[in-house]
Design an enzyme around this catalytic site. Structure first.
Site, PDB file in Angstrom:
ATOM      1  N   ARG A 161      -1.149  -3.527 -29.527  1.00  0.00           N
ATOM      2  CA  ARG A 161      -0.982  -3.302 -28.090  1.00  0.00           C
ATOM      3  C   ARG A 161       0.323  -2.585 -27.765  1.00  0.00           C
ATOM      4  O   ARG A 161       0.344  -1.599 -27.035  1.00  0.00           O
ATOM      5  CB  ARG A 161      -1.020  -4.640 -27.344  1.00  0.00           C
ATOM      6  CG  ARG A 161      -2.349  -5.368 -27.376  1.00  0.00           C
ATOM      7  CD  ARG A 161      -2.211  -6.715 -26.690  1.00  0.00           C
ATOM      8  NE  ARG A 161      -3.445  -7.481 -26.655  1.00  0.00           N
ATOM      9  CZ  ARG A 161      -3.840  -8.290 -27.630  1.00  0.00           C
ATOM     10  NH1 ARG A 161      -3.092  -8.419 -28.725  1.00  0.00           N
ATOM     11  NH2 ARG A 161      -4.973  -8.964 -27.517  1.00  0.00           N
ATOM     12  N   ILE A 162       1.432  -3.107 -28.299  1.00  0.00           N
ATOM     13  CA  ILE A 162       2.731  -2.522 -27.977  1.00  0.00           C
ATOM     14  C   ILE A 162       2.876  -1.158 -28.629  1.00  0.00           C
ATOM     15  O   ILE A 162       3.345  -0.199 -27.991  1.00  0.00           O
ATOM     16  CB  ILE A 162       3.867  -3.464 -28.399  1.00  0.00           C
ATOM     17  CG1 ILE A 162       3.804  -4.761 -27.594  1.00  0.00           C
ATOM     18  CG2 ILE A 162       5.228  -2.790 -28.214  1.00  0.00           C
ATOM     19  CD1 ILE A 162       4.770  -5.838 -28.048  1.00  0.00           C
ATOM     20  N   ARG A 240      11.279  -7.577 -34.567  1.00  0.00           N
ATOM     21  CA  ARG A 240      11.904  -8.759 -35.157  1.00  0.00           C
ATOM     22  C   ARG A 240      13.040  -8.326 -36.079  1.00  0.00           C
ATOM     23  O   ARG A 240      12.896  -7.387 -36.861  1.00  0.00           O
ATOM     24  CB  ARG A 240      10.889  -9.576 -35.954  1.00  0.00           C
ATOM     25  CG  ARG A 240       9.893 -10.356 -35.091  1.00  0.00           C
ATOM     26  CD  ARG A 240      10.585 -11.524 -34.400  1.00  0.00           C
ATOM     27  NE  ARG A 240       9.663 -12.360 -33.631  1.00  0.00           N
ATOM     28  CZ  ARG A 240       9.389 -12.200 -32.349  1.00  0.00           C
ATOM     29  NH1 ARG A 240       9.946 -11.197 -31.681  1.00  0.00           N
ATOM     30  NH2 ARG A 240       8.572 -13.020 -31.723  1.00  0.00           N
ATOM     31  N   GLU A 269      20.177 -13.856 -35.018  1.00  0.00           N
ATOM     32  CA  GLU A 269      20.417 -14.017 -33.575  1.00  0.00           C
ATOM     33  C   GLU A 269      20.773 -15.462 -33.228  1.00  0.00           C
ATOM     34  O   GLU A 269      20.210 -16.384 -33.822  1.00  0.00           O
ATOM     35  CB  GLU A 269      19.161 -13.619 -32.798  1.00  0.00           C
ATOM     36  CG  GLU A 269      18.772 -12.175 -32.995  1.00  0.00           C
ATOM     37  CD  GLU A 269      17.487 -11.823 -32.237  1.00  0.00           C
ATOM     38  OE1 GLU A 269      17.060 -12.617 -31.354  1.00  0.00           O
ATOM     39  OE2 GLU A 269      16.907 -10.772 -32.522  1.00  0.00           O
ATOM     40  N   HIS A 287      18.291  -8.743 -27.390  1.00  0.00           N
ATOM     41  CA  HIS A 287      16.900  -9.236 -27.414  1.00  0.00           C
ATOM     42  C   HIS A 287      16.370  -9.374 -25.984  1.00  0.00           C
ATOM     43  O   HIS A 287      15.997 -10.455 -25.538  1.00  0.00           O
ATOM     44  CB  HIS A 287      16.811 -10.567 -28.156  1.00  0.00           C
ATOM     45  CG  HIS A 287      15.422 -10.849 -28.677  1.00  0.00           C
ATOM     46  ND1 HIS A 287      15.185 -11.557 -29.817  1.00  0.00           N
ATOM     47  CD2 HIS A 287      14.186 -10.507 -28.199  1.00  0.00           C
ATOM     48  CE1 HIS A 287      13.878 -11.644 -30.037  1.00  0.00           C
ATOM     49  NE2 HIS A 287      13.251 -11.012 -29.051  1.00  0.00           N
TER      50      HIS A 287
END
Length: 320
Positions: A161-162, A240, A269, A287
């Site tokens: 999708r992205i 990621r 992170e 992020h």
């Protein structure tokens, strides 16, 4: 808890007010004011026999946590596309549905990816620092030059999708789009993008590379992969942090092999490798790809839609 009716949902992460209000109205939810940890989630569920949980990264549930949940729990909902903070297989073994919100983040993440592309190519962080420091010096025709986006070849790793939403936007900027994935997409979904069967085959063709696949396991981009990119390429990651060997990325940026990078995610992170902050050719964000009012509300609403379906005896809308 102050609810007079039985609580049917624990919201274990802080959510937008609109999401909290709906959860309280529809499920008499207990809504935490700060993100709960995994042990606190398990303890709450055992004390209150709730049938549904909405979790976040801090409240991620691994096998030992899922084994300790009461039999009343029927669904663990995630208000994000990712679910790498929990053991899905362990939940399935106990008959607990696991859901995510795969569509809610698509458009804003794609928008943000193009922001990273433009910022990295056009040296946005450097220009912004110059202005905040008072400018005071004119630049000549050969000074502070970026690299043009229009006409470049954009390689997309992961054409879900992205990835497809990024391709559509990139084509609007006159970019040629190529991609790699575990299988070729239908022609209608490709929309003119060119498929490469392997990452290694695609990388030498890329002038800009962006990642849109789940994290986990061995880094996808390490020394060999960065070496396969064209000299002067731009690297983008809003997927990621674990997909990237950060030592290899740092070396590629400082050696001049990469023109620049746009990064929204990192290996450790929120404790980012400080070396990247010292590089002028890196555009850094914390992020934030999904961080719009509309998207964060929709992420929460999607999780609640899944909770409603399962508690009503229907199939989950977005099962993992």
């Amino acid at each position: 808890m102050s609810q007079t009716h039985r609580t049917r949902l624990l919201i274990a992460r802080k959510v937008p007010a609109a999401v909290a209000n709906r959860a309280e109205a529809d499920f008499h939810a207990f809504v935490t004011e700060s993100d709960m940890d995994s042990a606190s989630v398990v303890d709450f569920c055992n004390r209150h026999d709730v049938p549904a949980i909405l979790i976040g990264k801090k409240s991620g549930l691994q096998a030992e946590h899922i084994a300790a949940l009461p039999s009343t729990v029927r669904i663990i909902a995630n208000a994000s596309a990712g679910f790498d903070h929990m053991d899905v297989a362990a939940a399935r073994e106990r008959g607990i549905a696991v859901t995510n919100a795969p569509d809610a983040l698509t458009e804003c993440t794609a928008d943000f990816t193009l922001l990273l592309v433009l910022a990295a190519c056009r040296r946005a962080s450097e220009y912004e620092r110059i202005m905040r420091n008072g400018w005071g010096k004119s630049f000549g025709m050969t000074d502070m030059l970026g690299t043009r986006v229009n006409g470049k070849t954009l390689g997309i790793v992961g054409f879900g999708r992205i990835g497809r939403a990024v391709a559509k936007r990139a084509q609007g900027f006159g970019m040629r789009v190529i991609y790699t994935d575990v299988r070729r997409a239908d022609a209608a979904l490709e929309n003119g993008a060119t498929f490469y069967a392997s990452l290694d085959d695609m990388l030498p063709q890329c002038q800009v590379l962006t990642l849109h696949v789940p994290g986990g396991g061995v880094p996808l981009m390490a020394k060999k992969e960065f070496g396969l990119l064209r000299k002067g390429a731009v690297f983008i990651n809003a997927a990621r942090g674990g997909l990237v060997d950060e030592d290899a990325l740092y070396d590629a940026l400082t050696s001049g092999h990469l023109f620049g990078a746009g990064l929204d995610v990192y290996q450790h992170e929120p404790n980012v490798d400080p070396r990247f902050a010292g590089l002028d050719n890196v555009f850094l964000t914390p992020h934030m790809a999904s961080a719009t009012i509309e998207t964060r509300d929709q992420m929460g609403f999607t999780a609640l839609d899944n909770v409603a379906a399962v508690l009503d005896g229907r199939a989950a809308l977005n099962p993992v």
